[in-house]
Design a protein around this motif. Structure first.
Motif, PDB file in Angstrom:
ATOM      1  N   HIS A   6      14.890  27.853 -35.090  1.00 35.20           N
ATOM      2  CA  HIS A   6      15.587  27.484 -33.869  1.00 35.20           C
ATOM      3  C   HIS A   6      16.931  28.202 -33.787  1.00 35.20           C
ATOM      4  CE1 HIS A   6      12.500  24.567 -33.614  1.00 35.20           C
ATOM      5  NE2 HIS A   6      13.048  23.649 -34.388  1.00 35.20           N
ATOM      6  N   LEU A   9      19.655  24.391 -28.655  1.00 34.24           N
ATOM      7  CA  LEU A   9      19.048  23.584 -27.613  1.00 34.24           C
ATOM      8  C   LEU A   9      20.099  23.330 -26.556  1.00 34.24           C
ATOM      9  CD1 LEU A   9      17.218  21.217 -30.018  1.00 34.24           C
ATOM     10  CD2 LEU A   9      16.053  22.143 -28.018  1.00 34.24           C
ATOM     11  N   ILE A  77      10.753  18.958 -23.274  1.00 34.96           N
ATOM     12  CA  ILE A  77      11.138  18.678 -24.659  1.00 34.96           C
ATOM     13  C   ILE A  77      11.532  17.215 -24.723  1.00 34.96           C
ATOM     14  CG2 ILE A  77      12.815  19.202 -26.470  1.00 34.96           C
ATOM     15  CD1 ILE A  77      12.856  22.092 -25.351  1.00 34.96           C
ATOM     16  N   ILE A  80      14.604  15.470 -30.034  1.00 32.61           N
ATOM     17  CA  ILE A  80      15.320  16.439 -30.871  1.00 32.61           C
ATOM     18  C   ILE A  80      15.617  15.783 -32.209  1.00 32.61           C
ATOM     19  CG2 ILE A  80      17.473  17.724 -31.158  1.00 32.61           C
ATOM     20  CD1 ILE A  80      17.619  17.873 -28.092  1.00 32.61           C
ATOM     21  N   SER A  81      15.334  16.490 -33.290  1.00 29.42           N
ATOM     22  CA  SER A  81      15.646  15.998 -34.634  1.00 29.42           C
ATOM     23  C   SER A  81      16.839  16.757 -35.206  1.00 29.42           C
ATOM     24  CB  SER A  81      14.445  16.183 -35.569  1.00 29.42           C
ATOM     25  OG  SER A  81      13.292  15.552 -35.060  1.00 29.42           O
ATOM     26  N   ILE A 157      19.558  21.704 -36.760  1.00 31.74           N
ATOM     27  CA  ILE A 157      18.431  21.238 -35.952  1.00 31.74           C
ATOM     28  C   ILE A 157      17.147  21.257 -36.779  1.00 31.74           C
ATOM     29  CG2 ILE A 157      17.057  21.666 -33.876  1.00 31.74           C
ATOM     30  CD1 ILE A 157      19.533  23.155 -32.762  1.00 31.74           C
ATOM     31  N   VAL A 160      11.553  19.867 -33.211  1.00 32.42           N
ATOM     32  CA  VAL A 160      11.750  19.708 -31.766  1.00 32.42           C
ATOM     33  C   VAL A 160      10.388  19.374 -31.160  1.00 32.42           C
ATOM     34  CG1 VAL A 160      12.402  20.866 -29.623  1.00 32.42           C
ATOM     35  CG2 VAL A 160      13.699  21.298 -31.725  1.00 32.42           C
ATOM     36  N   GLU A 161      10.348  18.302 -30.379  1.00 33.29           N
ATOM     37  CA  GLU A 161       9.062  17.812 -29.864  1.00 33.29           C
ATOM     38  C   GLU A 161       8.824  18.240 -28.423  1.00 33.29           C
ATOM     39  OE1 GLU A 161       7.659  13.637 -30.748  1.00 33.29           O
ATOM     40  OE2 GLU A 161       7.945  13.470 -28.576  1.00 33.29           O
ATOM     41  N   ILE A 203       8.222  22.867 -34.604  1.00 35.69           N
ATOM     42  CA  ILE A 203       7.930  22.363 -33.270  1.00 35.69           C
ATOM     43  C   ILE A 203       6.757  21.399 -33.364  1.00 35.69           C
ATOM     44  CG2 ILE A 203       7.086  22.962 -30.959  1.00 35.69           C
ATOM     45  CD1 ILE A 203       8.633  25.567 -31.159  1.00 35.69           C
ATOM     46  N   VAL A 220      16.493  17.887 -21.690  1.00 34.65           N
ATOM     47  CA  VAL A 220      16.655  19.160 -22.400  1.00 34.65           C
ATOM     48  C   VAL A 220      16.286  20.287 -21.446  1.00 34.65           C
ATOM     49  CG1 VAL A 220      16.015  20.526 -24.416  1.00 34.65           C
ATOM     50  CG2 VAL A 220      16.077  18.020 -24.570  1.00 34.65           C
ATOM     51  N   LEU A 223      14.813  25.255 -25.092  1.00 33.32           N
ATOM     52  CA  LEU A 223      14.928  25.556 -26.517  1.00 33.32           C
ATOM     53  C   LEU A 223      15.063  27.051 -26.673  1.00 33.32           C
ATOM     54  CD1 LEU A 223      14.568  25.098 -29.636  1.00 33.32           C
ATOM     55  CD2 LEU A 223      12.093  25.335 -29.229  1.00 33.32           C
TER      56      LEU A 223
END
Length: 312
Positions: A6, A9, A77, A80-81, A157, A160-161, A203, A220, A223
């Protein structure tokens, strides 16, 4: 030619000052760049991350003061983690969120890792994920002035979903074009990694039959993923176009070079170069302290500043 993880974002917020307070004082990140949307300089564009705003640590926000609240749905998106290391770090954040009245959930498991979900002031879905013994890029730099103790700080980061109606189409692009690895599947969630076994380029594809998301505060925007330099970026442009997808072509963002396109389910994806970075126009020790403008906007500084509410 490989996606290295990444890059950043970008989100939409209704209040830049409130977001600056939360990401600096509550989450302990550094505001590494206070700038404006280069396509619409009437709005702020704020960047938060580690000491240098290293690729892979950056969370950015466009201020849209009159934006409505997001209506969650597919083609977006959805989560977010942010990475921390160790169960003790999650416990620290659980207590910190309680003390600071941050909306958060209970401990859960996400992609095989322990996680703590929470929301920012705009309702953006976030979670802290225990990285365990996993690696992080060697160039990520801790910010010594963070209000969070060093052992509990947010590293960068993580997963990311994507919530999409046709996951197979996005999965095909990740694997065949970008070279992601299919790590494993967990029910409706399928996990893909740019660096095999590592969370910093992960992802998560989740099937969603919901109506298309209506973006607003707490959504979001896109990305961005990492590429090394402009030469590689131009080659990616060629390869993406070969897949029948439209791109913007290379765009000079001054702090990095970019390329934008929409993946098959409509999510906006940016490819961004690692450099030159945020110290291109500011001292590393003074990042984010004043409004920074790219060269093509500098002659308009007085006009731009007059339309912006100062951020403390």
């Amino acid at each position: 030619m490989k996606i290295a993880g990444h890059h950043h974002l970008s989100m939409l917020t209704g209040n830049a000052q409130r977001i600056a307070d939360f990401y600096r004082a509550t989450l302990g990140l550094r505001m590494v760049k206070k700038s404006v949307n280069q396509d619409d300089p009437s709005m702020y564009h704020l960047f938060f991350g580690d000491k240098a705003g290293s690729p892979g640590t950056e969370l950015t926000f466009f201020e849209l003061a009159h934006a409505a609240q997001t209506r969650r749905g597919s083609g977006a998106i959805s989560k977010i983690s942010l990475l921390v290391r160790g169960k003790a770090a999650l416990d620290y954040w659980n207590q910190r969120f309680e003390a600071m009245d941050v909306d958060h959930g209970e401990y859960t498991t996400y992609g095989g890792r322990q996680a703590l979900p929470f929301e920012d002031p705009d309702g953006l879905p976030l979670q802290l994920v225990d990285l365990g013994e996993g690696k992080t890029p060697a160039f990520w730099e801790e910010w010594a002035d963070s209000p969070v103790p060093a052992e509990y700080r947010i590293l960068g980061i993580g997963p990311v979903e994507f919530a999409v109606r046709k996951p197979e189409e996005t999965e095909r692009l990740l694997m065949r074009l970008f070279g992601f690895h299919h790590a494993f599947s967990n029910g409706e969630e399928r996990i893909y990694q740019s660096a095999e076994g590592e969370a910093f380029g992960e992802i998560v594809i989740k099937r969603s039959a919901s109506e298309k998301e209506r973006p607003g505060r707490g959504s979001v925007h896109h990305l961005a993923v990492r590429v090394s330099d402009e030469e590689e970026l131009r080659e990616w442009d060629r390869r993406i176009r070969e897949q029948g997808l439209h791109t913007t072509g290379v765009v000079d963002r001054y702090y990095f070079q970019s390329l934008y396109f929409r993946e098959p389910n409509g999510i906006l994806v940016e490819l961004a170069t690692d450099g030159p970075g945020f110290a291109a126009d500011e001292s590393p020790d003074a990042l984010g302290e004043r409004l920074a403008l790219p060269p093509f906007l500098k002659e308009r500084r007085a006009e731009i500043e007059a339309k912006l509410k100062p951020i403390r």
